[in-house]
Design an enzyme around this catalytic site. Structure first.
Site, PDB file in Angstrom:
ATOM      1  N   TRP A   1      40.897  45.085  52.134  1.00  0.00           N
ATOM      2  CA  TRP A   1      42.163  45.589  51.587  1.00  0.00           C
ATOM      3  C   TRP A   1      42.855  44.479  50.805  1.00  0.00           C
ATOM      4  O   TRP A   1      42.491  43.305  50.952  1.00  0.00           O
ATOM      5  CB  TRP A   1      43.072  46.103  52.721  1.00  0.00           C
ATOM      6  CG  TRP A   1      44.034  47.165  52.227  1.00  0.00           C
ATOM      7  CD1 TRP A   1      45.370  47.032  52.046  1.00  0.00           C
ATOM      8  CD2 TRP A   1      43.704  48.497  51.841  1.00  0.00           C
ATOM      9  NE1 TRP A   1      45.898  48.219  51.558  1.00  0.00           N
ATOM     10  CE2 TRP A   1      44.894  49.127  51.422  1.00  0.00           C
ATOM     11  CE3 TRP A   1      42.517  49.231  51.778  1.00  0.00           C
ATOM     12  CZ2 TRP A   1      44.928  50.450  50.954  1.00  0.00           C
ATOM     13  CZ3 TRP A   1      42.550  50.540  51.320  1.00  0.00           C
ATOM     14  CH2 TRP A   1      43.756  51.139  50.923  1.00  0.00           C
TER      15      TRP A   1
ATOM     16  N   GLU B   1      47.204  45.809  44.467  1.00  0.00           N
ATOM     17  CA  GLU B   1      46.105  45.578  43.528  1.00  0.00           C
ATOM     18  C   GLU B   1      45.987  44.152  43.027  1.00  0.00           C
ATOM     19  O   GLU B   1      44.896  43.692  42.735  1.00  0.00           O
ATOM     20  CB  GLU B   1      46.290  46.496  42.301  1.00  0.00           C
ATOM     21  CG  GLU B   1      46.212  47.955  42.647  1.00  0.00           C
ATOM     22  CD  GLU B   1      46.625  48.869  41.496  1.00  0.00           C
ATOM     23  OE1 GLU B   1      46.145  50.004  41.459  1.00  0.00           O
ATOM     24  OE2 GLU B   1      47.429  48.442  40.646  1.00  0.00           O
TER      25      GLU B   1
END
Ligand code: NOJ
Ligand code: NOJ
Length: 547
Positions: free
Chosen positions: A174, A236
Site C-alpha cells: 500500500w 499515490e
C-alpha cells in the site's frame, strides 16, 4: 434585535461611497454602476425561488447523508451490521469488491467522526456521542497495533493509513505511511473535548485520559514527522503535500491549546514551535509562476488538486491559507477552469449554458486532479476498458461548493472593502453584475494592466455597496450550482458513490462512500451558515438605512 461583534464592526466603517478603484484618478471616473434597481429586484426574486427549491433538496440530501454516515459505522450501522466491524470503526464504503473499500481508513474515519462531533456540539445528540466514544476506544486500540509502517513504540505505526474493520493490521502492499491521519484524528478529538466542555459542566482536564491515550500520541507523531515525506491523501505519491501539511498545522495549533488546558506546558511549547515550522514550510506550496498553490512539492503534475481545497476545509487557519484567501480563490478558479473541459458531461453542460438566462459561470463536476486516471476500481470500468480514465468525484465537487459558501460568508461578515487583485480578477470578473462589466469592459481589462504584480489591487468595492451585495449573491448561486451538479448525479434515494462517470454522469466507483456523505453534509452546513450571515448583513444594512 441582536448583532454579534463582527456585524457591529461593520457599523464602524460602512460608509456610503459606491465603489473605490485603486487606479489613477482619471480612469476612476470612467466607472459608474448602472444597475437598474428593477431588473435587479426581478433577478433576486427568480434566484430566491430557485434557491428555495434547492434548499429543500439540500435539507433532504443532508438528512440522507447523515443516515449514510451512520449506516457505515460499526457495530450496527445498517450497511455493516454483522460483518465483524468493531464498534466505532468507520467503514469507507460497504463495497467489498470492485472496489474493496471495506476497511477502516484513518483519514476517512477522522473526517467522518468530525462531522458527528460538530453535530454533537450543535445538538447534544446522544447517539453521536456514543459513536464518538466507541471511535475513541477503537482508535486507542488501533494506534497500538503493529503494522507495516511500524509500531506504537517509536510512533511510526501511527502513519499506517488503513486497517481491517476488526482493527487488525492490513499487511498487503500500500502507499504508506500517510502522515495526515494522526493529525486529522487529533483535530477531531480536540474538538470533541471542547464540545463536551461546552455542553456539560465539565472541564477539559476531566478528559485528560483522551489526551494522554489518543491525542498526545497523534500530536507527538505529527510534531516529529511533519518534515518527512509520505504518501498523499490519494495514496499515490510519496512526497511532501499541501493537504497533509495544512492538517498537521491545524493539529499542532490546537495541540498547543489543549496541552495547555491539560497542564502539559512542555508539550504546549513543543507543539507551538513545530506549528511555526509548518507554517513557514507551507509557504513553499505557493507557486508564483503558476499563480496557484501546488499540492505536492517537486511533482511533474500541474499541482492543481482538490486536495488543496480540502486542506483549507480541514486544516489551515484564519491567517494560513483560509478558504477566502486570494491564493485559495486563485487555485480554486484554476482547478474549476481545468475541469470545465476535462469531462464530457462538463463540456455538455458548458454548451447548454444559456448566456441570457444565467449570467454567472457554469458549475461543473470536479475530479481529484487533472492527471487522475483512477476510475474507482469498479467492474464496469474494467469491462468497458475505461479504467484508466479518472472521473469527477462527489466529495471534490462538494468541497468546491463548500469553499465558495465560506468565501460568501466571509464577505458577508466583512467590514472591509471587497478587494479584487490581479490574482483573483479571473474569478471575480464574471461574478460582477453585468451592468458593471459590460459597460466598462475596456476599463476592466486586466490583461492590459501595466502593473504585473499579482497582488496589485485592481478593484475594490465598499462593503455596503450594491455591487458587493450582488457579488456575494452570485458567489452563493455559483456554489449552489455545484450542489446542483451533485443533485443531478445522485440517485433518487440520495445515495452517493465515490465518483460519477465522466461521459454519462452515472454513479461510479465505491457505492455509498462515507466521505461523499460527510463532504455533502459539511457543505450543506456551510451553506446554512452563509445564509445566516447574509441575513444578518441584510438586517444590519436595513436598520442602518432607517437611522
Ligand atoms: C486505491 C487508492 O485508494 C486510490 O486513491 C488510488 O488512486 C488507486 N488505488 C490507484 O493507485
Ligand atoms: C481512495 C481515496 O483516494 C482516499 O483518499 C480514500 O482515503 C480512500 N479511497 C478510501 O475512501
Amino acid at each position: 434585535m441582536r448583532f454579534d461583534a463582527s456585524i457591529l464592526l461593520l457599523a464602524a466603517v460602512a460608509s456610503s461611497s459606491a465603489a473605490l478603484f485603486v487606479e489613477p484618478r482619471s480612469r476612476r471616473q470612467q466607472v459608474t454602476f448602472a444597475l437598474s434597481p428593477k431588473s435587479f429586484r426581478q433577478s433576486v426574486a427568480a434566484v430566491a425561488s430557485s434557491q428555495k427549491d434547492l434548499s429543500s433538496w439540500v435539507a433532504y440530501q443532508s438528512d440522507v447523508s447523515f443516515e449514510g454516515i451512520l449506516a457505515n459505522i460499526g457495530p450496527d450501522g445498517a450497511n455493516v451490521v454483522n460483518s465483524g466491524v468493531r464498534p466505532g470503526v468507520v467503514v469507507a464504503s460497504p463495497s467489498k469488491s470492485y472496489p474493496d473499500y471495506f476497511y477502516h481508513w484513518i483519514r476517512d474515519g477522522a473526517i467522518t467522526i468530525r462531522a458527528l462531533v460538530d453535530h454533537y456540539a450543535a445538538t447534544g445528540d446522544a447517539k453521536s456521542k456514543q459513536i464518538i466514544d466507541d471511535y475513541i476506544a477503537s482508535n486507542q486500540a488501533v494506534q497500538r497495533v503493529s503494522n507495516p509502517s511500524g509500531a506504537f513504540e517509536g510512533l511510526e505505526g501511527l502513519g499506517e493509513p488503513k486497517f481491517h474493520v476488526d482493527g487488525s493490521a492490513f499487511v498487503d502492499n500500500w502507499g504508506r505511511p500517510q502522515r495526515d491521519g494522526p493529525a486529522l484524528r487529533a483535530i477531531t478529538l480536540i474538538n470533541y473535548i471542547y464540545a463536551l466542555t461546552n455542553r456539560t459542566s465539565s472541564q477539559a482536564s476531566d478528559y485528560k485520559y483522551i489526551y494522554d491515550q489518543v491525542i498526545k500520541p497523534d500530536l507527538e507523531y505529527t510534531s516529529k514527522f511533519w518534515a518527512h515525506p509520505g504518501f498523499d491523501l490519494w495514496e499515490e505519491v510519496n512526497g511532501l503535500h499541501f493537504f497533509t501539511a495544512m492538517v498537521q498545522f491545524k493539529a499542532l495549533c490546537l495541540g498547543e491549546q489543549i496541552a495547555e488546558a491539560m497542564n502539559d506546558p512542555g508539550a504546549a511549547e513543543w507543539y507551538r514551535a513545530q506549528s511555526i515550522g509548518v507554517r513557514g514550510f507551507l509557504r513553499a506550496f505557493w507557486d508564483d509562476g503558476k499563480g496557484h498553490i501546488v499540492e505536492t512539492l517537486g511533482s511533474s503534475r500541474s499541482g492543481l488538486d482538490s486536495a488543496i481545497i480540502l486542506g483549507a476545509i480541514h486544516g489551515g487557519s484564519e491567517s494560513v491559507y483560509p478558504l477566502h484567501s486570494d491564493s485559495m480563490i486563485a487555485t480554486l478558479h484554476s482547478l474549476v477552469q481545468d475541469m470545465r473541459t476535462r469531462y464530457k458531461i462538463n463540456i455538455a453542460d458548458m454548451e447548454d449554458f444559456n448566456e441570457t438566462a444565467e449570467d454567472i459561470p457554469v458549475s461543473v463536476g470536479i475530479g481529484r486532479y487533472p492527471e487522475d486516471v483512477y476510475a474507482g476500481g469498479d467492474k464496469a470500468a474494467e469491462v468497458a476498458g475505461s479504467d484508466q480514465l479518472g472521473n469527477p468525484w462527489f466529495l471534490c465537487t462538494a468541497s468546491v461548493a463548500h469553499a465558495l459558501y465560506a468565501l460568501a460568508e466571509h464577505l458577508a461578515l466583512s467590514d472591509k472593502h471587497l478587494v479584487i487583485t490581479n490574482l483573483t480578477a479571473p474569478f471575480y470578473l464574471p461574478l460582477i453584475p453585468s451592468a458593471v462589466s459590460a459597460k466598462d469592459a475596456a476599463y476592466i481589462d486586466f490583461s492590459s494592466t501595466s502593473n504585473a504584480l499579482p497582488t496589485a489591487v485592481k478593484l475594490a468595492f465598499d462593503p455596503a455597496s450594491k455591487e458587493t451585495q450582488a457579488i456575494i449573491a452570485n458567489i452563493v448561486r455559483y456554489a449552489d450550482g455545484f450542489m446542483n451538479v451533485i443533485r443531478k448525479h445522485s440517485d433518487a434515494e440520495g445515495q452517493l458513490s465515490e465518483q460519477f462517470d465522466r461521459d454519462n454522469g452515472f454513479m461510479r466507483g465505491a457505492k455509498q462512500l462515507t466521505w461523499s456523505f460527510e463532504a455533502f453534509w459539511n457543505a450543506a452546513k456551510m451553506r446554512e451558515k452563509t445564509f445566516e450571515a447574509i441575513q444578518r448583513r441584510r438586517e444590519f444594512f436595513s436598520m442602518r438605512a432607517k437611522l
